[in-house]
Enzyme design. Structure first.
Site, short mmCIF file in Angstrom:
data_model
loop_
_atom_site.label_atom_id
_atom_site.label_comp_id
_atom_site.label_asym_id
_atom_site.label_seq_id
_atom_site.Cartn_x
_atom_site.Cartn_y
_atom_site.Cartn_z
N ALA A 202 0.83 -1.22 0.00
CA ALA A 202 0.00 0.00 0.00
C ALA A 202 0.86 1.27 0.00
O ALA A 202 0.54 2.23 -0.69
CB ALA A 202 -0.93 0.00 1.21
N CYS A 328 18.50 0.66 -0.18
CA CYS A 328 18.05 -0.32 0.79
C CYS A 328 19.19 -1.05 1.50
O CYS A 328 18.94 -1.85 2.39
CB CYS A 328 17.11 -1.31 0.15
SG CYS A 328 15.50 -0.57 -0.18
#
Ligand SMILES: *Cc1c(COP(=O)(O)O)cnc(C)c1O
Length: 396
Positions: A202, A328
Site C-alpha cells: 500500500a 536499501c
C-alpha cells in the site's frame, strides 16, 4: 513551493488525503473485528475489508478470493516464496530469480538455499533486462517457482511479464512477481500475463505503511501455499492474524484511486521525469542515465554523475530529498548491487542518484531540483582532480 522537495517515491509515498479520509472511521466508531461473526460491529468491518479486497482484485484483474492481505510486499514475497517451495517440495527444490531483485526476494531465496534448495539467478544486460532464452534454459524438471519483479525499484526497468508468463505456464512452473513499484503505476492483468502470484504494497501507491497483499491464483492452476505463520486461520488459512482493517480500507481506496488515475497520471509523471532529465543534461556534461529508457517506470530517473561522489552530491543538494542508488543496503557507502549487476563500474555506481517522482510533484519542484543538482555537480567537479584530468583530456 514548500521545501524540502520529496523526490524519493520509490522508498515510500505519502497517503492520498482521500485514503486517510476513508481509513479514519475504522480507527473510531467502526472498530469491529471482521472475525466477529455474531454482531454488527464485526459484519461492518468484514464488509469494509471485502470491499477493499474487490478494489485490489480489480486493479490486477483477479477475483477477490485470490487476494490475501499481508503487512506489505516483504511479507507477501516471503509467503509466496517460502509458501510455494514448501507446498511443492515433492516436485523439486529449485527456483529461478534474478540478481537485481529487491532484498525482500533475495533474502528469502538465500534462506531457501541455506536450507538445501537451489536457486538460479539470472543476470541482466546494461539496461537491466533479462534474456528470455536464459530463463527458458534455466527451467528444469525440479523447478517449482520463477520469481521476477515487475519493475525495478532502483533503475525502473520493467520486465516483460507476458513473455515470462508464457514461458512459465508452458513449462508448468509457477510465476511470482514482486509488483511493489509497479502496482497502481502500470497496467497489470494477471490473466493476460499468466501470473500465478503477485506482491504489492500500500505505501508504494499512496496508501498506508504496514499493509499489502499477495495475489494467489485459484484456478488454472490452483496454487498451493504452506502458511508461514499459524493462528486463527484468517485469509483462508494462508495468513493468520486479525485483519488490519483501517490499513486494508486504505489499501483498497489507494487501489481504486490508482486505477482511475493510471493513464493520465502516468503521462503527467513521465513528462515531468523527462523534463528533469533534459534539464540535467542541458546543464551538465557527461551524465549517464541508468536503466532501460524504453521500458521504465514513468516516475524513475536514475543518473550517474562521473567524477562526483554520490554521497557528497546528496549532502550538497539540501532541500531535495532523493536516494543514493543504494537505498536499501545498510552500508551507505557500498555501491548499489543493482547498478553493479548492470555492469556499471564501482566508481560510476557510487556517483549515482535515484530520483523518484510522485503524484503531487510539480514542474516548479522539478525545475528547482534540476538547478540544485546542476549547481552541486558543478561545485563538486570543480574540486575533483579526476575531473580536471579526464575531462580535460576529452576536450584536448
Ligand atoms: C518497497 C519494496 C518492497 C518492500 O515492501 P514493504 O511493503 O515495504 O515491505 C519489496 N519489493 C520492492 C520492489 C519494493 O520496492
Amino acid at each position: 513551493m514548500k521545501l524540502p522537495i520529496y523526490l524519493d517515491h520509490h522508498a515510500t509515498t505519502p497517503c492520498d488525503p482521500a485514503v486517510v479520509e476513508a481509513m479514519l472511521p475504522y480507527f473510531g466508531e467502526r472498530f469491529g473485528n471482521p472475525s466477529s461473526r455474531s454482531h454488527a460491529f464485526g459484519w461492518e468491518a468484514e464488509d469494509a475489508a471485502e470491499r477493499a479486497r474487490e478494489d485490489v482484485a480489480r486493479l490486477i484483474g483477479c477475483r477477490s478470493k485470490e487476494i490475501v492481505f499481508t503487512s506489505g510486499a516483504t511479507e507477501s514475497n516471503n509467503l509466496a516464496i517460502h509458501g510455494t517451495l514448501a507446498a511443492y517440495r515433492s516436485k523439486g527444490r529449485h527456483m529461478i530469480s534474478c540478481v537485481t531483485e529487491h532484498k525482500a526476494v533475495l533474502d528469502p531465496a538465500a534462506a531457501f538455499e541455506k536450507a538445501g534448495g537451489e536457486v538460479t539467478y539470472l543476470g541482466v544486460d546494461r539496461l537491466g533486462r533479462i534474456v528470455l532464452d536464459e530463463l527458458k534454459q534455466a527451467i528444469r524438471p525440479g523447478t517449482v517457482l520463477v520469481t521476477l519483479m515487475t519493475a525495478n525499484n532502483e533503475v525502473g526497468t520493467i520486465h516483460p511479464l507476458a513473455e515470462i508468463g508464457s514461458i512459465t505456464r508452458e513449462a508448468g512452473v509457477l510465476f511470482h512477481t514482486d509488483a511493489a513499484q509497479a502496482a497502481g503505476m502500470l497496467p497489470i492483468d494477471v490473466e493476460a500475463m499468466k501470473i500465478d502470484l503477485l506482491s504489492l504494497s500500500a505505501h508504494k501507491m499512496y496508501g498506508p505503511k504496514g499493509v499489502g497483499a499477495l495475489y494467489v491464483r485459484r484456478r488454472n492452476p490452483r496454487v498451493r501455499l504452506v502458511p508461514i505463520s499459524q493462528g486463527g486461520g484468517h485469509e483462508r488459512g494462508r495468513r493468520s492474524g486479525t485483519l488490519n482493517v483501517p490499513g486494508i480500507v486504505g489499501l483498497g481506496r489507494a487501489a481504486s484511486l490508482a486505477a482511475k488515475n493510471m493513464a493520465a497520471g502516468g503521462e503527467k509523471i513521465a513528462a515531468l521525469r523527462n523534463r528533469l532529465e533534459e534539464q540535467i543534461r542541458g546543464g551538465i556534461e557527461s551524465v549517464v542515465r541508468n536503466g532501460d529508457p524504453d521500458h521504465s517506470l514513468p516516475n524513475n530517473l536514475n543518473m550517474s554523475f562521473p567524477w562526483v561522489d554520490g554521497e557528497s552530491l546528496l549532502m550538497a543538494m539540501e532541500d531535495v530529498a532523493v536516494s543514493p542508488a543504494s537505498a536499501c543496503s545498510s552500508g551507505a557507502h557500498e555501491a548499489s548491487y543493482v547498478l553493479l549487476a548492470l555492469g556499471i563500474d564501482d566508481d560510476l555506481a557510487r556517483s549515482s542518484i535515484r530520483f523518484g517522482l510522485g503524484r503531487y510533484t510539480t514542474e516548479e519542484e522539478i525545475d528547482y531540483a534540476a538547478a540544485k543538482v546542476i549547481a552541486a555537480v558543478e561545485r563538486l567537479r570543480a574540486f575533483s582532480p579526476m575531473f580536471e584530468r579526464e575531462a580535460g583530456r576529452e576536450t584536448a
